[in-house]
Enzyme design. Structure first.
Site, mmCIF file in Angstrom:
data_model
loop_
_atom_site.group_PDB
_atom_site.id
_atom_site.type_symbol
_atom_site.label_atom_id
_atom_site.label_comp_id
_atom_site.label_asym_id
_atom_site.label_seq_id
_atom_site.Cartn_x
_atom_site.Cartn_y
_atom_site.Cartn_z
ATOM 1 N N CYS A 170 -27.117 -10.351 -6.336
ATOM 2 C CA CYS A 170 -26.865 -10.820 -7.702
ATOM 3 C C CYS A 170 -28.139 -10.677 -8.549
ATOM 4 O O CYS A 170 -29.181 -11.239 -8.195
ATOM 5 C CB CYS A 170 -26.437 -12.289 -7.632
ATOM 6 S SG CYS A 170 -26.173 -13.037 -9.227
ATOM 7 N N THR B 138 0.528 5.446 -1.810
ATOM 8 C CA THR B 138 0.202 6.656 -1.026
ATOM 9 C C THR B 138 0.493 7.912 -1.850
ATOM 10 O O THR B 138 -0.189 8.922 -1.715
ATOM 11 C CB THR B 138 0.982 6.724 0.305
ATOM 12 O OG1 THR B 138 2.376 6.632 0.039
ATOM 13 C CG2 THR B 138 0.575 5.632 1.266
ATOM 14 N N ALA C 277 0.813 -1.222 0.000
ATOM 15 C CA ALA C 277 0.000 0.000 0.000
ATOM 16 C C ALA C 277 0.849 1.275 0.000
ATOM 17 O O ALA C 277 0.413 2.313 -0.504
ATOM 18 C CB ALA C 277 -0.927 -0.021 1.213
ATOM 19 N N ARG D 266 -0.805 1.179 7.649
ATOM 20 C CA ARG D 266 -0.035 1.282 8.893
ATOM 21 C C ARG D 266 0.759 2.561 9.089
ATOM 22 O O ARG D 266 1.447 2.686 10.107
ATOM 23 C CB ARG D 266 0.889 0.065 9.026
ATOM 24 C CG ARG D 266 0.111 -1.181 9.348
ATOM 25 C CD ARG D 266 0.974 -2.383 9.563
ATOM 26 N NE ARG D 266 0.139 -3.557 9.795
ATOM 27 C CZ ARG D 266 -0.536 -4.200 8.862
ATOM 28 N NH1 ARG D 266 -0.458 -3.798 7.608
ATOM 29 N NH2 ARG D 266 -1.290 -5.231 9.157
ATOM 30 N N HIS E 236 -3.879 -10.174 -3.250
ATOM 31 C CA HIS E 236 -5.020 -9.822 -2.384
ATOM 32 C C HIS E 236 -6.257 -9.444 -3.204
ATOM 33 O O HIS E 236 -7.149 -8.764 -2.702
ATOM 34 C CB HIS E 236 -4.646 -8.689 -1.425
ATOM 35 C CG HIS E 236 -3.784 -9.151 -0.285
ATOM 36 N ND1 HIS E 236 -3.125 -8.291 0.560
ATOM 37 C CD2 HIS E 236 -3.489 -10.402 0.159
ATOM 38 C CE1 HIS E 236 -2.448 -8.994 1.460
ATOM 39 N NE2 HIS E 236 -2.644 -10.271 1.236
ATOM 40 N N SER F 45 4.924 -2.792 4.849
ATOM 41 C CA SER F 45 5.433 -2.991 6.212
ATOM 42 C C SER F 45 5.873 -4.439 6.411
ATOM 43 O O SER F 45 6.528 -4.755 7.397
ATOM 44 C CB SER F 45 4.340 -2.651 7.221
ATOM 45 O OG SER F 45 3.234 -3.515 7.015
#
Ligand code: NAD
Length: 245
Positions: free
Chosen positions: A152, A28, A24, A36, A120, A193
């Site tokens: 749906c 930014t 992530a 975090r 992810h 992180s």
């Protein structure tokens, strides 16, 4: 920073094939908060298990979807930054075989990266919990906007995002990423992180490890190189050092 950038360029020249793993923190600089970073990260304000888990989706679907729409609904309009663009250039120039990303924002693809493993998941579509149908995320967000639970149109069962929530199984892309890491000579981590399991284990499986991150990470002690800087600026400098046009 220049000496670390030169060192990183040398590592990339000497240890091939190489792979990137992003988190992530790379996004930014595109205006998307990470988890975090103190004060601006989402964790500073919200408990992730209460809002981004399979339990939250089952027990409080309205709260889950309102949170999801508020925090992820706008990511469709986000644009890649110079870090995403630099990684796409490194791939095109043959320095990276692929980008493994924990991000769900799709910015690597927008920047032109060709092989992206989204461990992810992603925000492009939602899927039905009762039938094989997939729909654009926009369909679910429109239902949330009028106060309904996303359902749906085909079978009437609940829809869910195509992202990996806390409590979900990992997708096949993660197994593929794990194999790629073991076949690679170098893993370059940017903006993570390395606190989220099991993706953080990839850092320990890599034969050589380089990390670009603003703050300390859980795997700094195992790294051949740690560059404490901004992802965009550092990767831009790396592309220049490697004289990639
Ligand atoms: P994280 O929030 O745990 O860690 C981000 C790290 O990036 C921090 O250590 C921070 O110091 C660093 N960082 C922040 N800005 C930076 C910058 N400009 N340059 C260099 N470093 C910077 O994120 P994570 O490790 O990816 O794990 C958290 C989970 O967050 C992932 O599962 C991911 O799916 C999810 N997430 C994704 C997005 C997205 O898709 N953009 C946004 C928020 C959270």
């Amino acid at each position: 920073m220049q000496s670390e950038v030169s060192h990183l360029a040398r590592l990339l020249r000497e240890h091939q094939p190489a792979l990137a793993l992003t988190g992530a923190g790379l996004s930014t600089e595109s205006g998307i908060p990470d988890f975090r970073t103190p004060e601006t990260g989402l964790y500073a304000r919200y408990d992730p298990i209460e809002y981004l888990s399979v339990w939250a989706l089952q027990a409080r679907p309205q709260v889950f979807w309102e949170f999801f729409a508020e925090h992820y609904g706008l990511l469709e309009t986000a644009q890649p930054n110079r870090g995403h663009l630099a990684l796409a250039q490194l791939e095109a120039a043959g320095y990276l075989t692929a980008v493994v990303t924990q991000n769900i924002d799709g910015l690597h693809q927008k920047a032109g990266a060709r092989r992206v493993l989204e461990v992810h998941g992603h925000l492009r579509t939602v899927r039905c919990s009762g039938c094989p149908a997939h729909y654009p995320l926009a369909l679910a967000l429109e239902q949330v906007q009028v106060g309904s639970l996303p359902t749906c149109p085909n079978c009437g069962r609940r829809l869910r995002p195509n992202v990996v929530l806390f409590g979900d199984m990992m997708p096949p892309a993660f197994t593929e990423a794990s194999s790629l890491v073991r076949e690679s000579a170098l893993l370059l981590v940017v903006g993570s992180s390395l606190a989220v399991s099991p993706v953080n284990c990839l850092a320990w499986e890599a034969p050589r490890l380089a990390i670009i991150n603003w703050e300390m990470t859980a795997a700094d002690s195992a790294a051949d190189l740690v560059l404490r800087g901004k992802g965009g600026e550092s990767l831009r400098a790396l592309v220049e050092e490697l004289e990639i046009p």
